[in-house]
Design a protein around this motif. Structure first.
Motif, PDB file in Angstrom:
ATOM      1  N   TRP A  34      41.451 -11.567  -2.402  1.00  0.00           N
ATOM      2  CA  TRP A  34      42.703 -11.921  -3.085  1.00  0.00           C
ATOM      3  C   TRP A  34      43.501 -10.685  -3.448  1.00  0.00           C
ATOM      4  O   TRP A  34      42.972  -9.718  -4.002  1.00  0.00           O
ATOM      5  CB  TRP A  34      42.397 -12.731  -4.343  1.00  0.00           C
ATOM      6  N   LYS A  35      44.780 -10.713  -3.150  1.00  0.00           N
ATOM      7  CA  LYS A  35      45.707  -9.686  -3.587  1.00  0.00           C
ATOM      8  C   LYS A  35      46.714 -10.346  -4.527  1.00  0.00           C
ATOM      9  O   LYS A  35      47.482 -11.213  -4.105  1.00  0.00           O
ATOM     10  CB  LYS A  35      46.428  -9.069  -2.383  1.00  0.00           C
ATOM     11  N   PRO A  36      46.687  -9.969  -5.813  1.00  0.00           N
ATOM     12  CA  PRO A  36      47.546 -10.639  -6.796  1.00  0.00           C
ATOM     13  C   PRO A  36      49.007 -10.721  -6.380  1.00  0.00           C
ATOM     14  O   PRO A  36      49.682 -11.711  -6.673  1.00  0.00           O
ATOM     15  CB  PRO A  36      47.362  -9.777  -8.051  1.00  0.00           C
TER      16      PRO A  36
ATOM     17  N   PRO B 238      51.012 -21.425  -7.051  1.00  0.00           N
ATOM     18  CA  PRO B 238      49.723 -21.611  -7.724  1.00  0.00           C
ATOM     19  C   PRO B 238      48.600 -21.131  -6.807  1.00  0.00           C
ATOM     20  O   PRO B 238      48.788 -21.004  -5.588  1.00  0.00           O
ATOM     21  CB  PRO B 238      49.664 -23.124  -7.960  1.00  0.00           C
ATOM     22  N   ALA B 239      47.454 -20.874  -7.392  1.00  0.00           N
ATOM     23  CA  ALA B 239      46.331 -20.364  -6.598  1.00  0.00           C
ATOM     24  C   ALA B 239      45.014 -20.811  -7.199  1.00  0.00           C
ATOM     25  O   ALA B 239      44.908 -21.071  -8.405  1.00  0.00           O
ATOM     26  CB  ALA B 239      46.381 -18.834  -6.528  1.00  0.00           C
ATOM     27  N   ILE B 240      44.002 -20.914  -6.339  1.00  0.00           N
ATOM     28  CA  ILE B 240      42.619 -21.114  -6.768  1.00  0.00           C
ATOM     29  C   ILE B 240      41.825 -19.937  -6.222  1.00  0.00           C
ATOM     30  O   ILE B 240      41.714 -19.760  -5.010  1.00  0.00           O
ATOM     31  CB  ILE B 240      42.038 -22.434  -6.233  1.00  0.00           C
ATOM     32  N   ILE B 241      41.320 -19.115  -7.126  1.00  0.00           N
ATOM     33  CA  ILE B 241      40.582 -17.916  -6.742  1.00  0.00           C
ATOM     34  C   ILE B 241      39.099 -18.138  -7.048  1.00  0.00           C
ATOM     35  O   ILE B 241      38.737 -18.526  -8.156  1.00  0.00           O
ATOM     36  CB  ILE B 241      41.112 -16.677  -7.490  1.00  0.00           C
ATOM     37  N   ILE B 242      38.257 -17.887  -6.055  1.00  0.00           N
ATOM     38  CA  ILE B 242      36.828 -18.197  -6.129  1.00  0.00           C
ATOM     39  C   ILE B 242      36.034 -16.924  -6.418  1.00  0.00           C
ATOM     40  O   ILE B 242      36.134 -15.941  -5.680  1.00  0.00           O
ATOM     41  CB  ILE B 242      36.351 -18.825  -4.812  1.00  0.00           C
ATOM     42  N   LYS B 243      35.241 -16.971  -7.466  1.00  0.00           N
ATOM     43  CA  LYS B 243      34.444 -15.797  -7.855  1.00  0.00           C
ATOM     44  C   LYS B 243      32.998 -16.202  -8.105  1.00  0.00           C
ATOM     45  O   LYS B 243      32.728 -17.155  -8.846  1.00  0.00           O
ATOM     46  CB  LYS B 243      35.018 -15.154  -9.128  1.00  0.00           C
ATOM     47  N   ARG B 244      32.080 -15.455  -7.524  1.00  0.00           N
ATOM     48  CA  ARG B 244      30.654 -15.715  -7.747  1.00  0.00           C
ATOM     49  C   ARG B 244      30.223 -15.247  -9.118  1.00  0.00           C
ATOM     50  O   ARG B 244      30.652 -14.211  -9.618  1.00  0.00           O
ATOM     51  CB  ARG B 244      29.807 -14.996  -6.692  1.00  0.00           C
ATOM     52  N   GLY B 245      29.337 -16.031  -9.732  1.00  0.00           N
ATOM     53  CA  GLY B 245      28.762 -15.657 -11.016  1.00  0.00           C
ATOM     54  C   GLY B 245      27.334 -15.169 -10.855  1.00  0.00           C
ATOM     55  O   GLY B 245      26.903 -14.758  -9.772  1.00  0.00           O
ATOM     56  N   GLN B 246      26.571 -15.246 -11.920  1.00  0.00           N
ATOM     57  CA  GLN B 246      25.197 -14.739 -11.935  1.00  0.00           C
ATOM     58  C   GLN B 246      24.255 -15.691 -11.196  1.00  0.00           C
ATOM     59  O   GLN B 246      24.411 -16.907 -11.240  1.00  0.00           O
ATOM     60  CB  GLN B 246      24.723 -14.569 -13.376  1.00  0.00           C
ATOM     61  N   TRP B 247      23.269 -15.115 -10.508  1.00  0.00           N
ATOM     62  CA  TRP B 247      22.214 -15.873  -9.846  1.00  0.00           C
ATOM     63  C   TRP B 247      20.877 -15.534 -10.489  1.00  0.00           C
ATOM     64  O   TRP B 247      20.646 -14.392 -10.894  1.00  0.00           O
ATOM     65  CB  TRP B 247      22.156 -15.520  -8.357  1.00  0.00           C
ATOM     66  N   THR B 248      20.002 -16.530 -10.581  1.00  0.00           N
ATOM     67  CA  THR B 248      18.652 -16.306 -11.102  1.00  0.00           C
ATOM     68  C   THR B 248      17.637 -16.893 -10.131  1.00  0.00           C
ATOM     69  O   THR B 248      17.925 -17.845  -9.401  1.00  0.00           O
ATOM     70  CB  THR B 248      18.457 -16.946 -12.485  1.00  0.00           C
ATOM     71  N   SER B 249      16.442 -16.318 -10.144  1.00  0.00           N
ATOM     72  CA  SER B 249      15.355 -16.759  -9.272  1.00  0.00           C
ATOM     73  C   SER B 249      14.220 -17.300 -10.132  1.00  0.00           C
ATOM     74  O   SER B 249      13.849 -16.698 -11.144  1.00  0.00           O
ATOM     75  CB  SER B 249      14.862 -15.582  -8.416  1.00  0.00           C
ATOM     76  N   GLN B 250      13.671 -18.444  -9.725  1.00  0.00           N
ATOM     77  CA  GLN B 250      12.619 -19.090 -10.505  1.00  0.00           C
ATOM     78  C   GLN B 250      11.407 -19.380  -9.641  1.00  0.00           C
ATOM     79  O   GLN B 250      11.525 -19.936  -8.545  1.00  0.00           O
ATOM     80  CB  GLN B 250      13.139 -20.406 -11.109  1.00  0.00           C
ATOM     81  N   ARG B 251      10.229 -19.016 -10.140  1.00  0.00           N
ATOM     82  CA  ARG B 251       8.981 -19.270  -9.407  1.00  0.00           C
ATOM     83  C   ARG B 251       8.587 -20.731  -9.546  1.00  0.00           C
ATOM     84  O   ARG B 251       8.645 -21.320 -10.619  1.00  0.00           O
ATOM     85  CB  ARG B 251       7.882 -18.369  -9.932  1.00  0.00           C
ATOM     86  N   LEU B 252       8.186 -21.324  -8.424  1.00  0.00           N
ATOM     87  CA  LEU B 252       7.754 -22.721  -8.420  1.00  0.00           C
ATOM     88  C   LEU B 252       6.246 -22.869  -8.557  1.00  0.00           C
ATOM     89  O   LEU B 252       5.756 -23.709  -9.302  1.00  0.00           O
ATOM     90  CB  LEU B 252       8.207 -23.394  -7.116  1.00  0.00           C
TER      91      LEU B 252
END
Length: 207
Positions: free
Chosen positions: A68-70, A77-91
């Motif tokens: 994205w370039k502002p 209008p715009a929808i800008i997609i941003k990744r958040g935090q990821w966590t790993s869980q042992r099964l």
């Protein structure tokens, strides 16, 4: 609302590559551009004129934050997609999910991966940002099970509607964040490439 049933390839990509942030980002962009390319998919009458087009000019910009370039948003209008935090869980113990090829001595392993993506609904009109965010929540909640099935996820759901805020870089732009959360299973196979070490000889050396 129309049936959103284009042939997404993301499910096959997940089978081949496993769950990863950039695949989820790509899917969300594909999903949203598909939804906003047809006025019949848009519930709010005020937004039906904001149709997405692959070639400019487009009524709404839908892009990942890394591309994205502002300045390209301008008055659209715009929808800008941003990744958040990821966590790993042992099964299970040692992540062991089962035996593979008995001749190769391979084993399967697996973990749960949980992550989030935030969709920023941007407009030069605060009310329009709110309306756009409401449209996303309805759409993603309504088709959450469909999305989870396409992506082979355990779950996919909207978890938060953030507060309206003014973008610092642009005094005339407002944004409302919509956060989705999802959980998927990462599975891999490990095969021994040589014989297992049978014996180790230990000896002491005295100079």
């Amino acid at each position: 609302m129309s049936d959103p049933s284009p042939a997404f390839d993301t499910g096959n990509n997940l089978c081949a590559l496993g769950i990863s942030p950039h695949i989820i980002t790509g899917f969300l962009r594909d999903w949203l551009t598909n939804r906003f390319s047809d006025a019949n998919n848009i519930e709010a009458e005020q937004l039906r004129g904001m149709l997405w087009k692959a070639a400019p000019p487009t009524g709404i910009l839908i892009e990942s934050i890394t591309r994205w370039k502002p300045e390209t948003t301008e008055k659209r209008p715009a929808i800008i997609i941003k990744r958040g935090q990821w966590t790993s869980q042992r099964l299970v113990l040692n992540d062991l999910a089962g035996s593979g090829d008995v001749y190769l001595g391979s084993k399967f392993y697996g973990r749960l991966m949980t992550g989030t993506h935030t969709l920023f609904c941007i407009s030069n009109n605060g009310a329009q940002s709110e309306l756009l965010a409401g449209e996303l929540i309805k759409d993603l909640n309504m088709y959450g099970l469909v999305i989870a099935n396409v992506l082979n996820l355990v779950k996919f759901e909207v978890v938060e509607l953030g507060a309206l805020f003014q973008i610092e870089e642009s005094k005339e732009s407002y944004s409302v964040p919509v956060t989705v959360s999802y959980t998927g299973q990462e599975v891999w196979e490990v095969a021994e490439q040589g014989p297992i070490l049978k014996r180790i000889s230990l000896s002491s050396y005295m100079p």
